[in-house]
Design a protein around this motif. Structure first.
Motif, PDB file in Angstrom:
ATOM      1  N   GLN A  61       0.846  -1.191   0.000  1.00 41.85           N
ATOM      2  CA  GLN A  61       0.000   0.000   0.000  1.00 41.85           C
ATOM      3  C   GLN A  61       0.882   1.241   0.000  1.00 41.85           C
ATOM      4  O   GLN A  61       1.815   1.340   0.777  1.00 41.85           O
ATOM      5  CB  GLN A  61      -0.883   0.037   1.254  1.00 41.85           C
ATOM      6  CG  GLN A  61      -1.901  -1.068   1.325  1.00 41.85           C
ATOM      7  CD  GLN A  61      -3.114  -0.781   0.459  1.00 41.85           C
ATOM      8  OE1 GLN A  61      -3.402   0.359   0.146  1.00 41.85           O
ATOM      9  NE2 GLN A  61      -3.804  -1.820   0.063  1.00 41.85           N
ATOM     10  N   GLY A  62       0.588   2.177  -0.886  1.00 43.53           N
ATOM     11  CA  GLY A  62       1.244   3.478  -0.876  1.00 43.53           C
ATOM     12  C   GLY A  62       2.758   3.427  -0.827  1.00 43.53           C
ATOM     13  O   GLY A  62       3.392   2.639  -1.491  1.00 43.53           O
ATOM     14  N   LYS A  63       3.350   4.275  -0.001  1.00 41.29           N
ATOM     15  CA  LYS A  63       4.803   4.437   0.059  1.00 41.29           C
ATOM     16  C   LYS A  63       5.516   3.321   0.816  1.00 41.29           C
ATOM     17  O   LYS A  63       6.725   3.355   0.931  1.00 41.29           O
ATOM     18  CB  LYS A  63       5.141   5.770   0.725  1.00 41.29           C
ATOM     19  CG  LYS A  63       5.046   6.933  -0.194  1.00 41.29           C
ATOM     20  CD  LYS A  63       6.358   7.153  -0.872  1.00 41.29           C
ATOM     21  CE  LYS A  63       6.358   8.482  -1.589  1.00 41.29           C
ATOM     22  NZ  LYS A  63       7.505   8.682  -2.407  1.00 41.29           N
ATOM     23  N   ASP A  64       4.819   2.335   1.366  1.00 30.04           N
ATOM     24  CA  ASP A  64       5.522   1.317   2.136  1.00 30.04           C
ATOM     25  C   ASP A  64       6.325   0.365   1.257  1.00 30.04           C
ATOM     26  O   ASP A  64       7.024  -0.504   1.747  1.00 30.04           O
ATOM     27  CB  ASP A  64       4.573   0.549   3.052  1.00 30.04           C
ATOM     28  CG  ASP A  64       3.658  -0.418   2.329  1.00 30.04           C
ATOM     29  OD1 ASP A  64       3.578  -0.345   1.092  1.00 30.04           O
ATOM     30  OD2 ASP A  64       3.023  -1.232   3.010  1.00 30.04           O
ATOM     31  N   LEU A  65       6.263   0.534  -0.059  1.00 31.95           N
ATOM     32  CA  LEU A  65       7.074  -0.253  -0.971  1.00 31.95           C
ATOM     33  C   LEU A  65       8.499   0.299  -0.940  1.00 31.95           C
ATOM     34  O   LEU A  65       8.735   1.438  -1.337  1.00 31.95           O
ATOM     35  CB  LEU A  65       6.495  -0.177  -2.386  1.00 31.95           C
ATOM     36  CG  LEU A  65       7.130  -1.058  -3.440  1.00 31.95           C
ATOM     37  CD1 LEU A  65       6.926  -2.527  -3.099  1.00 31.95           C
ATOM     38  CD2 LEU A  65       6.537  -0.761  -4.797  1.00 31.95           C
ATOM     39  N   ALA A  66       9.432  -0.500  -0.451  1.00 25.82           N
ATOM     40  CA  ALA A  66      10.816  -0.042  -0.312  1.00 25.82           C
ATOM     41  C   ALA A  66      11.507   0.004  -1.671  1.00 25.82           C
ATOM     42  O   ALA A  66      11.241  -0.813  -2.551  1.00 25.82           O
ATOM     43  CB  ALA A  66      11.577  -0.973   0.623  1.00 25.82           C
ATOM     44  N   VAL A  67      12.425   0.951  -1.813  1.00 27.08           N
ATOM     45  CA  VAL A  67      13.174   1.061  -3.062  1.00 27.08           C
ATOM     46  C   VAL A  67      14.011  -0.201  -3.286  1.00 27.08           C
ATOM     47  O   VAL A  67      14.230  -0.600  -4.438  1.00 27.08           O
ATOM     48  CB  VAL A  67      14.020   2.351  -3.105  1.00 27.08           C
ATOM     49  CG1 VAL A  67      15.208   2.259  -2.169  1.00 27.08           C
ATOM     50  CG2 VAL A  67      14.467   2.658  -4.521  1.00 27.08           C
ATOM     51  N   THR A  68      14.445  -0.845  -2.216  1.00 31.57           N
ATOM     52  CA  THR A  68      15.206  -2.096  -2.382  1.00 31.57           C
ATOM     53  C   THR A  68      14.344  -3.183  -3.010  1.00 31.57           C
ATOM     54  O   THR A  68      14.850  -4.008  -3.774  1.00 31.57           O
ATOM     55  CB  THR A  68      15.773  -2.587  -1.035  1.00 31.57           C
ATOM     56  OG1 THR A  68      14.704  -2.688  -0.090  1.00 31.57           O
ATOM     57  CG2 THR A  68      16.846  -1.645  -0.511  1.00 31.57           C
ATOM     58  N   THR A  69      13.054  -3.181  -2.714  1.00 29.17           N
ATOM     59  CA  THR A  69      12.129  -4.135  -3.338  1.00 29.17           C
ATOM     60  C   THR A  69      12.043  -3.872  -4.830  1.00 29.17           C
ATOM     61  O   THR A  69      12.094  -4.801  -5.644  1.00 29.17           O
ATOM     62  CB  THR A  69      10.736  -4.037  -2.694  1.00 29.17           C
ATOM     63  OG1 THR A  69      10.852  -4.286  -1.292  1.00 29.17           O
ATOM     64  CG2 THR A  69       9.763  -5.018  -3.319  1.00 29.17           C
TER      65      THR A  69
END
Length: 128
Positions: free
Chosen positions: A45-53
């Protein structure tokens, strides 16, 4: 050609839609915008997607031959190797190639297309 997971497909959709290469941070921000408007992408959801992912997904897509990385810039920028139409055609060729009776598969496919799609097929086949 490998199939794409939900997050891989979302990243590829963004790269295919974009006019230029994008960084992992930019892709993460775009994914966050898309997931905020829907129920999320691949459980995020939203910004909880990490850039490392996103970087992991991009690395996997690069190994699959779908994405290339511009190594001369920092941060690295990524772009699709081919168009969505090329990718879809490759998937269709792969599916057709795995069928024991190619003629039967083609007949079923052609029998299932709309009139306008059939007209497009006739037009395309007439060019050769």
């Amino acid at each position: 050609m490998a199939s794409l997971g939900e997050l891989e497909r979302a990243v590829m959709d963004l790269l295919w839609a974009g006019q230029e290469a994008a960084t992992a941070n930019r892709l993460r921000d775009l994914l966050a915008q898309d997931s905020a408007a829907t129920d999320g992408i691949a459980g995020h959801q939203g910004k909880d997607l990490a850039v490392t992912t996103v970087l992991t997904v991009l690395s996997r897509l690069e190994k699959k031959g779908l994405v290339e990385r511009e190594r001369g810039t920092r941060p690295h920028r990524y772009q699709a190797v081919s168009s969505r139409a090329d990718h879809t055609a490759d998937l269709m060729h792969e599916a057709l190639g795995s069928a024991p009776d190619r003629e039967a598969v083609l007949a079923r496919f052609i029998g299932s297309v709309s009139e306008s799609e059939a007209a497009t097929l006739r037009k395309l086949l007439g060019k050769n």
